[in-house]
Each structure stands twice: as C-alpha cells, then as structure tokens.
Design an enzyme around this catalytic site. Structure first.
Site, PDB file in Angstrom:
ATOM      1  N   GLY C  54       0.824  -1.191   0.000  1.00 24.94           N
ATOM      2  CA  GLY C  54       0.000   0.000   0.000  1.00 24.94           C
ATOM      3  C   GLY C  54       0.866   1.252   0.000  1.00 24.94           C
ATOM      4  O   GLY C  54       2.009   1.223   0.464  1.00 24.94           O
ATOM      5  N   HIS C  57       3.409   4.949   2.917  1.00 27.66           N
ATOM      6  CA  HIS C  57       4.550   4.565   3.749  1.00 27.66           C
ATOM      7  C   HIS C  57       5.854   5.135   3.207  1.00 27.66           C
ATOM      8  O   HIS C  57       6.926   4.653   3.544  1.00 27.66           O
ATOM      9  CB  HIS C  57       4.667   3.036   3.803  1.00 27.66           C
ATOM     10  CG  HIS C  57       3.417   2.343   4.208  1.00 27.66           C
ATOM     11  ND1 HIS C  57       2.823   2.574   5.417  1.00 27.66           N
ATOM     12  CD2 HIS C  57       2.632   1.447   3.565  1.00 27.66           C
ATOM     13  CE1 HIS C  57       1.722   1.829   5.499  1.00 27.66           C
ATOM     14  NE2 HIS C  57       1.576   1.154   4.389  1.00 27.66           N
ATOM     15  N   HIS C 219      -0.183   0.813   9.560  1.00 26.55           N
ATOM     16  CA  HIS C 219      -1.417   1.347   8.997  1.00 26.55           C
ATOM     17  C   HIS C 219      -2.287   1.861  10.132  1.00 26.55           C
ATOM     18  O   HIS C 219      -3.499   2.001   9.987  1.00 26.55           O
ATOM     19  CB  HIS C 219      -2.190   0.278   8.246  1.00 26.55           C
ATOM     20  CG  HIS C 219      -1.370  -0.460   7.259  1.00 26.55           C
ATOM     21  ND1 HIS C 219      -0.595  -1.531   7.597  1.00 26.55           N
ATOM     22  CD2 HIS C 219      -1.182  -0.248   5.931  1.00 26.55           C
ATOM     23  CE1 HIS C 219       0.039  -1.972   6.512  1.00 26.55           C
ATOM     24  NE2 HIS C 219      -0.303  -1.216   5.502  1.00 26.55           N
TER      25      HIS C 219
END
Ligand SMILES: Nc1ncnc2c1ncn2[C@@H]1O[C@H](COP(=O)(O)OP(=O)(O)O)[C@@H](O)[C@H]1O
Ligand SMILES: Nc1ncnc2c1ncn2[C@@H]1O[C@H](COP(=O)(O)OP(=O)(O)O)[C@@H](O)[C@H]1O
Ligand SMILES: [Mg+2]
Ligand SMILES: [Mg+2]
Ligand SMILES: [Mg+2]
Ligand SMILES: [Mg+2]
Lengths: 333, 212, 333, 212
Positions: C54, C57, C219
């Site tokens: 995802g 980051h 997350h």
C-alpha cells in the site's frame, strides 16, 4: 501535542547524544561547551566552515557537519541562537590555520552573537570571515524590517561553500562563493500547522482549519499573509512566482530546486509539491538541473514546506556534485 | 545617600526572581509576535547569574558585579536578548568604573550607559517596538528625578515606572527591529516581550534599592 | 488536519510524478500500469528485486529503487496492497533473465496479491521466488492472528538482498540472504498520534492526549496496548526489551539499529530515541555496529517511531556497506 | 423460474450503487478494526466493473459476466478484499459454466463456489470475524430455501438476510484472520467490514432478481 522526549530542557543535548552515537564515524559532540565538530578536525591548511543557530531546525546545522560541508555546528537552545563563547570554542576546535568562515542566518540574535564571536576569535589570532544568509523572500527587505531572514537556502550555501573549502580554496574565495550562492538563491515557505515548543507545550502560532501562513518563517514567524488553504498546486504556484520574480530568474537559467519539509510533513507531500514546482519552472523556461527533496531545515514538527531556487553556473554545479558525507546529506563517497 | 555592590547583587537576585515568575508570560508575548523563547532565555540567563553571584568576592565593586553578570548573560541567554542585555550591563559596568558607592548621578549614568549599549548593538530607535522603548523613557525619567534631587531609590523607582509605561506603550506600535518586524500591522496590539522584560528588570532595580 | 495535496485520489500518482521529476537519474515511473523501475532495467543476468504494498509509507518502497536495492516497486492505493496485474507488469519490466525476487510484507492483502502475481509470472516463464517479511514483534505470531506484520525491517531486507543481487548472486542465494535478514531482525513501534487518511480526512485511530499505542502497526493497526504517555527513555526501554528478548539477541551479538520515524516525528526526536536505544543495547552487551536514523517506513504523517534490530555477521555487514543509490538511501557512490 | 446474464449484470450494477452509498460506512468500520480503506477499495473496484459491463457483448453468458467482473475486481480492488472477492466471482463463474439460465440449484452452486473460493484463498473458518461469517450462513440459507422449493429470487433473498445476520453476528467476535486479528479483545463490539460488504453485495443480488 505529544513528543518523544524526556525533559523539555534536555531535548537539545539528548538529540545531540543520539547524533553522536549514530554517527561517530562522521562527527563528535562536545557537550560543554556545546558544539559539534567534524571528526578529525582541525584539518591543517583547510578553511573551516562554522554555522549554527537556534535548535529545533534539525538536521540543520549539525546534520551537515562532515566531509565536504561544515567543520563545526553550534546549536543553541530551541529557537535561540548560540552564545559567542560557544561559537568561539567551536572555532578554536576546527581552525586549521587557513581561517574560519562563519555562515550566519540573518536574525538579530544570530548576527549579534556571531559578531561577538568573530571579535573574540580575531582577538585570539584566528582569521574569520562571515557570510550572511538571507534567502527568504517572504518579508520585504526594507529599512522597516530586520531584513530578509535566512531559511532553507542555508543548506545550499553550506554544501557548496563546503565543497570549495574541501578542494582547498582560500578563505576569501570560499567566502565569496558562499556570498555568490546566497545572492543567487531565493526561498519561501508555507505553514499549515505550527510546531510545539517543548518547554511550554504551546504552538508557535495558531491557524484556523482552513488557513495557511503564506511565507512562514522557520520559527513560526509570520509571512506575507494568512490565506485560505488551497490545493497544493495553487500554493506552489504562488511560492514559485514569489521566488522566481524576486531575483529575478530568467528563461534559460539553470536552477537547483530544493523542496524542504518543515518537520511534520510526510515525504509524499513534498514530492507532490516538487512535481508542480518542476512544472512551474519549466513553464518559465528555467532548466531544472539539480534537485533535493527532504526535510533539511525544519521548525520542530511544523507542517508545511519551503521552496528554494538557486541559479547555477558550471562551478556551482561542480561544487554541488562534489562528494559530501554528513549525517543528513551524503553522496559521492 | 548612595547604593553599593550589595544593591547590584540584590538587583540581580530580584531580577532572577521576577523573570522566573514571568517566564510563561514573556514566552506568550514572544510567541505572539516572535518565536516564543524570550521567557526561557531570560530565565536561563538569570539562573546562571545567581550561581555566578555566589562566586563573587564580598569586596567586589558594583562595576565588578555588573561585569560578571554581563559576561554570564552573554554566555547563557543567546538570541537577540543575550547580546543586548549583556552589552547593557557591560557598558553600565564601564560607566561606574571602580566606584564603590553610587550616588544619584552615577545611577543615571549607569542606566544611560546600559541603554546606549543596547542602541549601539541593536541600532533601534525609540518607537521601533523593542526594549529601547522601555529603556529610553526610563533613562529620561531617572535623569529628571535626579535633577529634582531624588534619592537613588527614588530615581530607580521613577525609571521603573517610566519603563513600565514605555513597555505598555509598545502595544499599538508596528515593529521595525527584531523578529516582530516581519509582522507588519499584525504586531499592533501586542506588547514587545523585550520591553516587558526590561520593565521587570528596572522594577527589580528599584525594589532592590528600597531597603538599601 | 491539513495536507499539501490537490486531490485525495491523486495523491499516489502525483507523488510519483514528483519522484520521477526529482530522480530521473535513478528511476522511471510507469503510471499505467503503475510501477517504479530502476533506470536501465532490466539488467541482463542480474536478479531483480521487486517489492510493493500500500502507499502512504513513503519512501517505502519506491524510494528504495535503484542501484544496490530494488529493481522495481509497486505502490498500491493508500494502505492497499497493489493488484497482481501491476506486480506482473513490474516483474516483466525488470526481469533480466536471472529471476525475480518478491519481497512481501506479511499482510493478508500483500500475500494474496503477490501470490497471484507470482503464479502469473511463472506462467509467463519468469522465475520468481518470494520472501515474506514479518519483523514486527508487537503482535504474537500464533494461530489466532494473521501472523507477524512486516514493518520497517523491510528496508534492511531490501538493502542487503539488493546488494547480494548487485554483486551477482543467483536467485536462490539472494532469496536465502533475504530470509536470513528477516529471521535475524525484530521491530516494534509506538504511535503518539495517528495519520489522516486523505480520502476521508479522518485519523486512522484516536488516542487521548496522555495515551500512546504501544506496538502500533504501520497502517495504524493496534499493537499490544494503549498505555499512558511516558518519557522517551521509558518507551524506548520497553521497545528494546520487547525486541531484544524476542529473537533473542545475546550478549556479544553485533547489531544494526534502525530508528525509523513514522512520518510526523521530527528528526531531533528520532535521535533522542536513538540515544537511549544505543544505551539500552550496550547495557545488554549488544555491540552497535551499524546505525540508520530517519523516516523510511512511514504511516502518512503519524507521530511516533519504530525500532528495528538486526543481528549482523561479516557477510551482512559487507552487504550493508555496499554502494546504494536510491532516492532515500545513498552511499558508496 | 430462472435468472440469466441480465441478472448478473444488474447484480453488479446494484452492488456498485450500494457500495458507493456505503463507502463512508465501510471505511469507518475498517478504521475501527483495520486500516480504513475497505470502503474506498470496494467502491473503486465496482466503479471499474461498471465500465467493464459496458464492454460486455449482449450475448454473454452469466459465467462470462462473472469472469469479467472477477478479473476487474482482482485488478482494481487490491488489499485483502480484492483477491478474495475476485476469487469468489471467478469460482462462481466456473460453477455456472456455460449455462445461460440459472435455476435455483445453479444459484446455490454459484454462491457456494464463491464462498469456497474465499475460504480457499483466505483460509478463514466461520467465527473468525471475516467475510466468511456472512457468506457461510448465506450459502446455508440459500441451500435450505432451494430445498424448500423457493424461486431464485426467494433463494437470494434468504441468502441476503442470512448474510446480514451473519455480518451483524461478527460484532461480539474476536478476529483471527486479517488485520483485525491484531486487536485481540479490542475487536469486540465492532462489525467486520468485509462481512458487511458481503451482506450488501448479497442484498444487491436479491434486489437484482426482484424484477427478473
Ligand atoms: N535590534 C534590536 N534592538 C533592540 N532590541 C531588540 C532588537 N532586536 C530584538 N530586540 C529585543 O529582543 C527581544 C527578543 O528577545 P528574544 O526573544 O530573547 O530573542 P530572539 O528574537 O532572538 O528570539 C524583542 O522583544 C526586542 O525587545
Ligand atoms: N483471511 C481472510 N479470509 C477471509 N476474509 C478476510 C481475510 N482477511 C481479511 N478478510 C476480509 O477482508 C476485509 C478487509 O478488506 P480490506 O480492508 O479491503 O483489505 P485490507 O485488510 O488489506 O485493508 C476484512 O474485513 C475481512 O472481512
Ligand atoms: Mg529566538
Ligand atoms: Mg524570541
Ligand atoms: Mg488496506
Ligand atoms: Mg482495510
């Protein structure tokens, strides 16, 4: 707001303790008197660059101590320029006989303290030159203000003058290159949310949820105006216009673009800013020749960013590309 | 009537106490139109002066005490205020030379030298919203009081009151020196932190003279 | 909270646009299908490392594409692992005939999508190996959970396995080094304030003013517990204990310490954390041999930090020290 | 009575609408025990399915529509939900083969294959607080309804209602798969977002069959 700290008044020393532990190969930290010196300093026959200022702007300046950049950094208390005795101690520690160049950001406190330090150093037989850094176009340079502030452009002066010192230039030559960099660059920033002073737990300024400080200083000083929050591209266009019109930069100029985070802004946002800034430069016919993106001159955990544009020539490019090995900037070795 | 080195020592002690008490307030003033550190800076500097006082020999002259306090402030406050207050006390020390008893004229000379030192270093004129706006009316009031034959304590009280009024009078001003100069019109309505700390220090001088 | 963005749903693409503009010498960005590839890829005869996950980051993973590290990165939507077709496209773009190594952080989504991609790649005649990264000790690895999460240790795996690929190791050997690094390292983080999802404007979690999330995921997933805010040193001691007791690390072990910022924490705080962590390691008899401090695996603008400890041997030190030239990590060249 | 490809197309359209309407709610559920992206992910995936539907030939079979929807979901949702829902529809497509008319038994087979696909990929059992907790009671209810001679529409309605009940029943559970498994006891009291999106998709299937 919460911070990963122990004691608000130990923040500067403890962060330097970590710096020393993590980068013993690059630098050493003296805690009393407090300064950070390049490992192996003094280097006989080489000009030594010394900078400093209030803390809270990390990695400025201690993160730029090392090969090809600063010989020493003198960190003051949070947002408070260091005192002359500390600057003198650092000066003595790194002078290799070829003289010391002070790189001073234009704030009344920095100017006065480095001035005194220079007097003391000269009195002690050390050759000292000083160069004032004042790249921030946010505030008019007029007899009605303390003059333009020095902000993230300091990183470029330190890198390029540091490379000149490393190649063995004389003091006057290093100083003149530093002045040339300062004269060829312009910066401006925008603040979305202020940092918090560790000792008071208070924000350095307060903005409404839909407001930004356009031209914010790196101690949270005000800029040109508070304006409504806009999309990043619109903000960048404003910054680029303010910066590029000031020198002014002309079509065909080769430029270095620094997008600098103010401490609490994630890298993805800096790249969103960079993207539009690069487009805006191209639209003006400026030739993006070198780039730097990251949080180099911060204001505690302020959310926001600044742009710095430097007009390059062959010599500046060569000095920019020269090897550097510091905690916060490293290439070529 | 005259004041001696004990008064200078007491002046410094009173200053340290009142600056500690007002640390947060000075910080707030400086956050509003500066960078928020003025309270911390002054407090740190005068805590250091307190330690330095312990090391001063009993037979030190007023000028010696002032000089050691000045050196301590220069090496502990930093920022703009450090060199300015440091120079002020250094010039004050020069002004009283090796005198051991300070009469009214000496007190006025001391204050004037301090103010002149600040102006020399900082180049600020009256009305530019700096500590000079507290020092200058204080020096003028001290001079008048001395002319009117007031005691040293009375001279210092007059100076302190004029200094307070001067600090208050910075509120409507636009700043033209120091960090607040970037604010333009937005500085209006805020008191200058350095003028406020000057007023506190001048009151400390008067308080120290009260029982002298 | 305010962000320097234009359109919440364009954040990933626009940040990649900036990355491409700033680092054209290192990498190139394909926008559709979306992946980031090392400049000059494919390199014939060399194993290609591909990672992804995802977005949100940054600089993980695109900031680690380049010489001595990743051949490609595949950034998904914010906090959403990329789809198999994108991983496949990146795989095709960088395969130089010596095979491709997938470095996959252990999240259900990442595992499933990379699994499918590997099936597709193998079907297309490309040799693929996968290594799972699961360094986070915050959550027990038991049949009651999805297993340990992969967090900042990914950076160490990418650097060291990347150096092995660069020196010409075979696919199996690069994979086995990556597995060795993963098996020799442990991480854990702490969150002080959550990041804000750009599309909803909402924090990923909410803490009271005196609370921290001990063992937070990157997350914003919960960790071991919410505990009262403590001084940095106490927090670091807890983290070091959790990490060092887990492998366990033994006295005399040479270790690499990574102090990683989560996006909204300024560098000075990371060094305060580093300072105590280095002390705590010394107290345990561990030998701090290599260090890295910075924000490398972030969670939007989350405030907080993670620690990663890697047990070193001579080969890992040599691979760590090997040249690397990426947007976020550079040395030796 | 039977359902044809038009039903599958309508099912996908209804799903897209209801997922868009519930995007924020699914996001909130996922923020509470996951990472907050589930609403975005499902919405993005089904918007892509909508475009894909436009490209599907009129004479496509139910199995073809399901396969193209599956491939689209796999390449647009990402995360955990993408492969799981993608596999579900892929297996559902396999289950109906080249049939053009789906009777009750086919509908049950389709749902069961979808559920089995999810279990195959995700390895979750009932009671582990995942979308399986919505799918499995739905499949069971569909099977019973088919045994009781219900129409395809009736079977789907039964499945949807059981799916909703299953989603609601995830609230008191501790999660053992997916991101929520890290929460331990802190997951109690929160509904699983994937189970909720499954319930929405099952209702979309029933709604699409209503006028069929
Ligand atoms: N040029 C100057 N002349 C006189 N006083 C000044 C000047 N510049 C700043 N000051 C005084 O210094 C004060 C600020 O001190 P301080 O906050 O400690 O330093 P800094 O501005 O470096 O943070 C101001 O309020 C003002 O009174
Ligand atoms: N192993 C699994 N088996 C079945 N369903 C799962 C599994 N892991 C996660 N899920 C489902 O996926 C949902 C989360 O999807 P989403 O938020 O889109 O992906 P991610 O967790 O990658 O962010 C969970 O609510 C759960 O229902
Ligand atoms: Mg200051
Ligand atoms: Mg100040
Ligand atoms: Mg996700
Ligand atoms: Mg999710």
């Amino acid at each position: 707001m919460k911070k990963l700290i122990n004691d608000a008044r130990a923040v500067v020393d403890e962060a330097l303790g970590g710096l020393a532990a993590a980068h013993a190969d690059i630098l050493s930290v003296s805690f009393d008197p407090r300064y950070v010196a390049r490992r192996g300093a003094p280097i006989v026959g080489k000009v030594a660059l010394v900078s400093g200022g209030g803390s809270g702007h990390e990695p400025l300046h201690a993160g730029f101590v090392g090969l090809g950049m600063l010989a020493a950094a003198v960190p003051g208390a949070i947002f408070t320029s260091p005192t002359p005795d500390l600057v003198l101690a650092a000066t003595r520690a790194v002078d290799g006989g070829a003289g010391v160049l002070y790189l001073v950001k234009n704030y009344t406190g920095d100017v006065l303290n480095f001035e005194t330090a220079a007097d003391l150093a000269v009195g002690a037989g050390i050759r000292v030159e000083s160069v004032l850094i004042n790249d921030d176009v946010a505030v008019e340079d007029s007899s009605f203000t303390a003059g333009r502030r020095g902000i993230a452009g300091a990183v470029l002066v330190e890198k390029i003058a540091g490379a000149a010192a490393e190649r063995g230039d004389f003091l006057e030559s290093v100083a003149s290159i530093a002045r040339r960099v300062n004269a060829s660059m312009r910066s401006m920033g925008v603040g979305l949310r202020a940092g918090v002073l560790p000792y008071s737990g208070e924000s350095t300024f307060t903005l409404a949820e839909d407001e930004i400080e356009f031209g914010v200083g790196m101690h949270g000083e005000p800029g040109r105006a508070r304006i409504p929050l806009e999309p990043a591209d619109a903000i960048v266009d404003r910054l680029v216009a303010a910066i590029a019109d000031d020198l002014p930069f002309a079509p065909g100029d080769r430029v270095l673009l620094l997008v600098n985070g103010l401490g609490g802004t994630p890298q993805s946002e800096l790249y969103i800013v960079f993207r539009r800034a690069a487009q805006a430069l191209a639209e003006r016919g400026l030739v993006l020749t070198r780039s730097l993106v990251g949080s180099f001159a911060t204001s505690l955990e302020m959310q926001g960013a600044s742009l710095t544009l430097l007009r390059l020539d062959d010599e500046l490019v060569e000095l920019w590309d020269a090897p550097v090995h510091t905690a916060a900037l490293r290439w070529g070795c | 009537m005259s004041l001696d080195a004990t008064w200078v020592v007491e002046w410094m002690r009173h200053s340290a106490r009142v600056l500690a008490e007002n640390r947060a307030e000075l910080g707030t003033l400086d956050r509003e139109i500066g960078d928020g550190d003025h309270g911390e800076n002054m407090d740190r500097g005068f805590i250091a002066v307190l330690s330095e006082l312990d090391a001063i020999p009993d037979d030190a002259t007023p000028g010696e005490v002032l000089r050691r306090a000045a050196m301590t402030l220069i090496s502990t406050i930093g920022g703009a205020a450090g060199p300015l207050y440091g120079t002020a006390l250094l010039k004050a020390s020069d002004a009283v030379g090796s005198e051991t008893q300070l009469d009214g004229a000496s007190i006025v000379a001391l204050l004037r030298a301090a103010r002149d030192g600040i102006v020399l270093r900082g180049k600020a004129e009256v009305g530019e919203k700096t500590m000079v706006d507290s020092w200058t009316p204080a020096v003028d009031a001290a001079s008048s009081a001395e002319g009117a034959g007031e005691s040293p304590a009375g001279i210092l009280r007059a100076a302190a009151e004029a200094g307070s009024a001067g600090a208050e009078a910075t509120e409507p001003l636009i700043a033209r020196k120091g960090r607040a100069s970037y604010l333009g019109e937005r500085a209006i309505g805020h008191r200058d932190p350095g003028a406020q700390s000057t007023a506190l220090i001048l009151h400390a001088a008067a308080d120290a003279a009260r029982n002298a």
